[in-house]
Design a protein around this motif. Sequence first.
Motif, PDB file in Angstrom:
ATOM      1  N   GLU C 158       0.914  -1.119  -0.072  1.00  0.00           N
ATOM      2  CA  GLU C 158       0.073  -0.082   0.089  1.00  0.00           C
ATOM      3  C   GLU C 158       0.819   1.311   0.181  1.00  0.00           C
ATOM      4  O   GLU C 158       0.197   2.329  -0.040  1.00  0.00           O
ATOM      5  N   ALA C 159       2.322   1.210   0.014  1.00  0.00           N
ATOM      6  CA  ALA C 159       2.981   2.103   0.002  1.00  0.00           C
ATOM      7  C   ALA C 159       2.915   2.810  -1.296  1.00  0.00           C
ATOM      8  O   ALA C 159       3.051   4.167  -1.601  1.00  0.00           O
ATOM      9  N   CYS C 160       3.005   2.091  -2.398  1.00  0.00           N
ATOM     10  CA  CYS C 160       2.615   2.494  -3.528  1.00  0.00           C
ATOM     11  C   CYS C 160       1.237   2.563  -4.113  1.00  0.00           C
ATOM     12  O   CYS C 160       0.701   3.367  -4.647  1.00  0.00           O
ATOM     13  N   HIS C 161       0.448   1.477  -3.789  1.00  0.00           N
ATOM     14  CA  HIS C 161      -0.931   0.982  -4.210  1.00  0.00           C
ATOM     15  C   HIS C 161      -1.942   1.962  -3.662  1.00  0.00           C
ATOM     16  O   HIS C 161      -3.223   2.207  -4.042  1.00  0.00           O
ATOM     17  N   VAL C 183       5.330   9.361 -11.474  1.00  0.00           N
ATOM     18  CA  VAL C 183       5.202  10.350 -10.176  1.00  0.00           C
ATOM     19  C   VAL C 183       5.738   9.344  -9.136  1.00  0.00           C
ATOM     20  O   VAL C 183       6.512   9.780  -8.165  1.00  0.00           O
ATOM     21  N   LEU C 184       5.531   7.841  -9.201  1.00  0.00           N
ATOM     22  CA  LEU C 184       5.806   7.185  -8.142  1.00  0.00           C
ATOM     23  C   LEU C 184       7.198   7.223  -7.520  1.00  0.00           C
ATOM     24  O   LEU C 184       7.516   7.155  -6.525  1.00  0.00           O
ATOM     25  N   CYS C 185       7.944   6.684  -8.702  1.00  0.00           N
ATOM     26  CA  CYS C 185       9.300   6.007  -8.368  1.00  0.00           C
ATOM     27  C   CYS C 185      10.164   7.112  -7.862  1.00  0.00           C
ATOM     28  O   CYS C 185      10.909   7.056  -6.912  1.00  0.00           O
ATOM     29  N   VAL C 186       9.884   8.480  -8.476  1.00  0.00           N
ATOM     30  CA  VAL C 186      10.645   9.814  -8.130  1.00  0.00           C
ATOM     31  C   VAL C 186      10.483  10.206  -6.615  1.00  0.00           C
ATOM     32  O   VAL C 186      11.309  10.703  -6.100  1.00  0.00           O
TER      33      VAL C 186
END
Lengths: 243, 399, 232
Positions: C158-161, C183-186
């Motif tokens: 859930e840190a990403c999702h 957006v997410l990776c950076v």
Amino acid sequence: MNMTRRQLLILLPAAAVAWKSILAGTPEASPNYNMTEHWWGMLVDITKCIGCGSCVRACQLENQVTDGYFRTWVERYHVSDYDIESPKVDSPDGGKNGFPPAAVSDGKNFFVPKMCNHCVDSPCTQVCPVGATFVSPDGVVLVDQKYCLGCRYCVQACPYGCRFVDPKKETAQKCTLCYHRITKGLTTACCENCPTGARQLADLKNPNDPIHEFLKTHSVQVLKPYMATRPKLFYNGLDGSVR
Amino acid sequence: MQIPVEGFMYPNEVELQWSVLIVLYPFLTGLVAGAFILASLERVFMVKAVKPTYRLALLTALAFLIVAPLPLQLHLGHPERSFEMYLTPHRSSAMAMFGFVYLWYLLAVLVVEIWLDYRRDIVVMSQCTTGWKRLVYRVLTLGSTNISERALHIDERVGWLVTVIGIPSAFLLHGYVGFIFGSIKANPWWSSPLMPVVFLFSAMVSGIATVMLLYMLMCLVRREPIDMDCVDTVAKYLFYTFIIDFSLEMLDLIHRIYEADESFRSLDFMVHTRLFLSQVVIQILLGTVLPILLIGLTQVVKLAEKLRKRIYVTAGCLTMIGIFAMRWNVVIGGQLFSKSFLGYTTYKMGIVAREGLLTAIVLTVLPLVILGVLVKLLPPWPEKKEEPLLVALAAHGAD
Amino acid sequence: MTPLFTVRVARSDNVTTLCDLEHGGLGPFSSHISTKQFTKTPQPRDTYGEGRNASSWQHNRPRLPEWVVANPAMKAFRDAGHLFRLASVFLVGGILFLALRGFLVPRSFGQYGHYRGSAIKETAALPISYAGHQVCEGCHADILEVKSKGVHKGVSCEACHGPLAKHADDPASIQPAKLDTAVLCVRCHEANLAKPKSFPQVVSAEHSGGAPCETCHQPHSPAIVAVAGASQ
């Protein structure tokens, strides 16, 4: 065998215990939870924090924290080697959306996640005139939302700036150490979502908790120890300039 | 609305918690404590010269005490829960005692003392008035119309005792307000054992100045000559308490400067920038040094009556402004800097808001309105003519 | 000054006591009493408040035993009667307060300490938004398999999702949104001086030349296996 994912889930013993009460929506903590068996704290490893703001976002979503107020936030320190006593600190929107690149490259730079220290001798609960905030038997500083007057004395008394008064609820708000999660066997929202493991929920009464090994082998500090509040938020790699 | 911040504040610190209403609260209770102590000068310490202000001082104290909890009430997020303070007072909280200290002071000290002192008048009025006034007086007599000489003598003795108890109570009432601030270890601007003492003496200064001004004002309204002996004596006591107050404040300041602990740089910067006008100019120079010099002048040089009156009025008004500025600097100043000592925020006072300027003005005027009603109901002035009725009643009351 | 109105004070027939409230009597600061026209000594009405219809003052008092009247202590006691009335008002107020207090203090107050014990339960009963990775792994064992071998094994789902307790509760009710890796990776991997040196970071603008991260990296196990193998 025709089994839904949900049924499968219930079969998983670890998740099932926690999940049953969540699904039922019952206003009770997990029946298996015994307050006297726990003494909660947290470990923050500054050497692992990348300032991504996941904890801040997760906290806000988990606890419906009003925009502009923070139960947890991340600060970025810039300490010049010529004046270590005067750090430059920023925390744009509590670090919720990360940090822009630093303007200066000299000196030392690092992130410091902050939140309620769940002090044993908490000055905030000491000053509450009516007993609306308290240290629970398992060591978590909580606010009784139905009893708080909104006098803001506790906000003044906290040396760490961890409390605020919600403009809509008009009561004192603070980190509950995700009490609704930890009593069901889950970890806090910030710990759950920290991608580097810089935050670790710790149960100091549990002899098998890895916190004990960590505390034995590392130089760990607390914030503002001279305030004599006996915080349970332990920092690994804390710089002396942090306040 | 973006609040301007300089340097770094913890994110929850940017917004001030205690507004102008909390500035008003110690200001109002200070007037109560001060006025009461002035009244006790006559009663307990036998300073007969201040007699004309005795009853006025008591009524002033009552009027301000009635209003004192209102700013607190208005500032609460949940005023409807304030009664919890009486139900489950937290023993370790300085604030929890507020309800009890307040009730004790209001009911056990002020109301009882005023009632005993006015009982003779109340009984007489209950028989000389009509309509709602009569009803009010009759309720106030509590059904007892005994104003025999002996009964009045008992009242006098009991009243004296109440005043004696009242002096430490007045000290408690306001010293405790200082303790609310002085005991916050997280805030170096407040945290000081001198805080209750400084609050107490500044309270006495403001209370004495208020009664002095009100007395002169009421003489003006009633077109009566001002009893200069009385005002001179009040001014003398104002001068003495002011000197003690100023010494304590300077002691606190010098101590901070000399010790220069970790908070010093931050606080020093604040005093020289954001608080310079309200602290250095208004509080210290205009509100303390100037009135002390002015009244000091009347103590050293023999001045004409007219000039003395003008000096007293000027000094009194300056004192009130100075003491208000002192409360402002303590309450607001203590929230302008970050507990990280790395930055400063700004206080933006609303005008028409629950905790805004307008509310503050209403709450400042309200005690004067209440005082007006009280003065009408229980006139503090000695009767101009001898009252045959009272004399006769008193004579008859005695066996 | 003309009296506004006149009041009769004492009602005894042979007494005429008049008490004027002068015109100023209703003015701000001069409601003092002036009495006029005494024809006889005024007799107060019912001074001791015992309200018998006796015509004379002396008879108005209750008859008491001789020893009481003679005893000075008892006389003092009688003359302090109004104080007892005041005290009883306070007493009634005090009793009323205590009665109300017993009624109003919440039941669970003091169960564990100076607070409402049920406040703990109420806090514990708040709804959950993040299900926790154990719950996700219960169903998505395939992803767990991939993830556990890569460097993202410690990153919870859930840190990403995002928070998906509702999805875990009823998978059909809500589907996780498609994520934007740009957006997410950076969020984690954009270079920043304050990040630990050991943490993999890139200046995204220079690193990929605008190509989305998943062109080369699989989020669940981001190491580029082929390239890594070739270089070694």
